[in-house]
Design an enzyme around this catalytic site. Structure first.
Site, short mmCIF file in Angstrom:
data_model
loop_
_atom_site.label_atom_id
_atom_site.label_comp_id
_atom_site.label_asym_id
_atom_site.label_seq_id
_atom_site.Cartn_x
_atom_site.Cartn_y
_atom_site.Cartn_z
N VAL A 87 0.82 -1.21 0.00
CA VAL A 87 0.00 0.00 0.00
C VAL A 87 0.86 1.27 0.00
O VAL A 87 0.41 2.32 -0.47
CB VAL A 87 -0.99 -0.03 1.19
CG1 VAL A 87 -0.27 0.24 2.52
CG2 VAL A 87 -2.15 0.93 1.00
N ASP A 140 1.77 2.12 -6.86
CA ASP A 140 0.44 1.64 -7.27
C ASP A 140 -0.50 1.55 -6.08
O ASP A 140 -1.70 1.86 -6.19
CB ASP A 140 0.54 0.25 -7.93
CG ASP A 140 1.27 0.29 -9.25
OD1 ASP A 140 1.77 1.36 -9.63
OD2 ASP A 140 1.35 -0.77 -9.91
N ALA A 169 6.00 -6.22 -3.40
CA ALA A 169 7.08 -6.93 -4.07
C ALA A 169 8.39 -6.20 -3.88
O ALA A 169 8.40 -4.98 -3.68
CB ALA A 169 6.80 -7.06 -5.56
N SER A 175 10.41 -4.89 -6.13
CA SER A 175 9.96 -4.64 -7.51
C SER A 175 11.07 -4.13 -8.42
O SER A 175 10.81 -3.84 -9.58
CB SER A 175 8.80 -3.63 -7.49
OG SER A 175 9.29 -2.34 -7.15
N THR A 226 3.59 -9.01 -14.44
CA THR A 226 4.41 -7.99 -15.08
C THR A 226 4.85 -8.35 -16.50
O THR A 226 5.01 -9.53 -16.81
CB THR A 226 5.68 -7.75 -14.22
OG1 THR A 226 6.64 -7.05 -15.00
CG2 THR A 226 6.32 -9.04 -13.75
N GLU A 263 7.69 -8.08 -17.42
CA GLU A 263 9.01 -8.71 -17.29
C GLU A 263 8.92 -10.23 -17.52
O GLU A 263 9.93 -10.88 -17.77
CB GLU A 263 9.61 -8.43 -15.91
CG GLU A 263 10.17 -7.03 -15.78
CD GLU A 263 11.41 -6.78 -16.66
OE1 GLU A 263 12.42 -7.46 -16.48
OE2 GLU A 263 11.33 -5.91 -17.54
N TYR A 284 13.87 -11.32 -10.65
CA TYR A 284 12.54 -10.70 -10.46
C TYR A 284 11.53 -11.35 -11.41
O TYR A 284 10.45 -11.79 -10.99
CB TYR A 284 12.64 -9.20 -10.71
CG TYR A 284 11.29 -8.49 -10.79
CD1 TYR A 284 10.59 -8.15 -9.65
CD2 TYR A 284 10.72 -8.18 -12.03
CE1 TYR A 284 9.36 -7.51 -9.73
CE2 TYR A 284 9.50 -7.53 -12.12
CZ TYR A 284 8.81 -7.21 -10.97
OH TYR A 284 7.59 -6.58 -11.05
N LYS A 326 8.31 -13.68 -10.43
CA LYS A 326 6.96 -13.28 -10.83
C LYS A 326 6.30 -14.34 -11.71
O LYS A 326 5.07 -14.43 -11.79
CB LYS A 326 7.01 -11.93 -11.55
CG LYS A 326 7.24 -10.74 -10.62
CD LYS A 326 5.95 -10.34 -9.87
CE LYS A 326 6.10 -9.05 -9.10
NZ LYS A 326 4.86 -8.59 -8.47
#
Ligand code: NAP
Ligand code: F7E
Length: 405
Positions: A23, A27, A100, A102, A145, A147, A169, A173
């Site tokens: 949070v 995003d 994450a 990220s 993602t 990615e 990463y 994911k």
């Protein structure tokens, strides 16, 4: 902000309750705003930190004792019991898993931690929901993602494009993507992947390339920095605005059936081009010369009218104007962008461009911002921030320099 003191408030059963992990991130903050505006009760999971770390969400906080609908809980995705306890307490209608590690480059330095949070963290949430018997009540959004496409095998990339991740990463994911689908198929859970291409904003972390550029440009303008050091300028990304993308996340969970969606703009931009756009915004034209590690960006022209109008938009005081204009003029023929080997990655994702057809047709989702809008938003915001620092400096205050890398 009130932590962990949540007692279920009776809203007559009409108010939807969302739990957002991550949070405090870019995003997470926009999604919190969106869901509060839609009448949700919003719960966020925040990691304990030695400093306040809530700047992105402070403005949406209202004391829950006075009817606020936003609650924070201390938590960490590496701690299964804690994740389970929060889900049990909150009993959300929707979970948005945005937490994450990220940063792609950091994932090469901390691969195990990245896997623990980004892959196992997702599994912990899904398994908690199942063990608590909430699988028929809770809808889950997983922050997947672009990615995943990595060394892309087709252009543009859609929901049907095979994956080829290129970093710890991306690989972490990939696990999260498939475990989300597995729980959907095995247990009938409403669990969805949003495969989101790069999305940026003035709230983007300072070490991601777009923010590093807009922050750097504005600092150069105020004489706070001389140069921006970057890595691979040849990379191309499909850049959207985070505000548009959180609307997509919400829409994904409002569909009659769970599914996976690509959110992208369908336009790709080279990092070099993004840099030029950012300098253009403040009236400086940058030309690139040289190759590889010797490449650099030089200011070849200066447009004072553009800079003046930008300074006006940040309410620059008349007594500071001439100094700032002088600093900008002095940039002419100077090198303002250099290359530093340490920002290159062991394996790179060269080019990404998404195909958002499915999201457009099924969700009615359409990005509203162009790359130019994004650059403009980010430059204005960084101008404001760095103008404040400039003013304090001119008044004799010593400003500490961030050692963030
Ligand atoms: P971000 O700004 O880096 O935010 C990440 C959030 O995760 C932060 O709130 C962070 O907390 C939290 N977090 C990190 N490790 C955690 C842990 N162990 N336990 C609990 N929380 C933890 O990322 P973002 O840009 O908002 O992205 C949101 C999600 O979308 C991420 O999962 C990201 O991988 C994914 N994604 C992003 C993009 C993009 O272009 N932005 C594109 C595709 C997918 P702190 O504030 O304490 O660090
Ligand atoms: O890099 C190149 C870099 O770190 C973009 C995350 O939100 O989007 C993000 O990942 C490109 C890369 O984002 C520097 O090599 C050049 O090619 O801003 P970035 P990312 O790696 O695309 C995806 C979709 C996510 O899911 C991630 O969570 O820019 N680049 N010079 C640089 N990048 C950085 N960070 N710093 C440089 O100096």
């Amino acid at each position: 902000i009130v932590f962990n003191d949540y007692r279920t408030v009776d809203h007559g059963g009409t108010m939807k309750r969302a739990l957002i992990t991550g949070v405090t991130g870019q995003d997470g903050s926009y999604l919190t705003e969106l869901l509060l505006s839609k009448g949700y009760e919003v719960h966020g999971i925040k990691r304990r930190s030695s400093l306040f770390n809530t700047e992105r969400i402070d403005h949406v906080y209202n004391d829950p004792h006075e009817g606020g609908r936003f609650f924070l809980h201390y938590g960490d995705l590496t701690d299964s019991l804690n994740v389970t306890e929060i889900i049990q307490k909150v009993k959300p209608d929707e979970i948005y898993n945005l937490a994450a590690q990220s940063h792609v480059a950091v994932s090469f330095v901390q691969p195990e931690y990245t896997a623990n949070v980004d892959a196992m963290g997702t599994l912990r949430i899904l398994e908690s929901v199942r063990l608590l018997g909430l699988q028929d009540k809770v809808k889950i959004y997983q922050a997947s993602t672009s990615e995943l496409f990595g060394k892309a095998v087709e252009f543009p990339q859609s929901e049907n494009t095979p994956f080829y991740p290129r970093s710890p990463y991306g690989v972490a994911k990939l696990f999260a993507y498939w475990i989300t689908i597995n729980y959907r198929e095995a247990y009938g859970m409403f669990a969805c992947n949003g495969i989101l291409f790069n999305h940026e904003s003035s709230r983007r972390g300072e070490t991601f390339v777009t923010r590093k550029i807009t922050r750097g440009v504005t600092r150069i303008l105020f004489g706070l920095d001389k140069k921006i050091y970057l890595g691979n300028l040849n990379a191309k990304r499909d850049f959207g605005h985070a505000q548009d993308y959180v609307k997509g996340m919400y829409l994904i969970l409002q569909q009659p059936r769970p599914d996976d969606y690509v959110l992208a703009t369908g336009i790709t931009t080279e990092i070099r081009e993004f840099i030029a756009l950012a300098f253009d915004e403040v009236g400086l034209t940058v030309k690139f010369q040289g190759e590889g590690i010797k490449e650099c960006g030089i200011v070849i022209s200066y447009h004072e009218d553009v800079l003046l109008s930008r300074l006006q938009s940040v309410h620059c005081a008349p007594e500071h104007k001439e100094n700032i204009l002088q600093t900008a003029r002095a940039c002419l023929n100077k090198v303002v962008v250099g290359i530093d080997q340490r920002y290159f990655r062991p394996s790179e994702v060269d080019i990404l461009i998404g195909d958002p057809t499915k999201a457009r047709e099924k969700l009615g989702w359409e990005p509203q911002h162009t790359v130019k809008d994004i650059v403009s938003d980010m430059i204005i915001s960084d101008l404001e921030k760095n103008y404040r620092e400039y003013v304090l400096k001119t008044r004799g205050f010593t400003m500490s320099r961030s050692c963030g890398i």
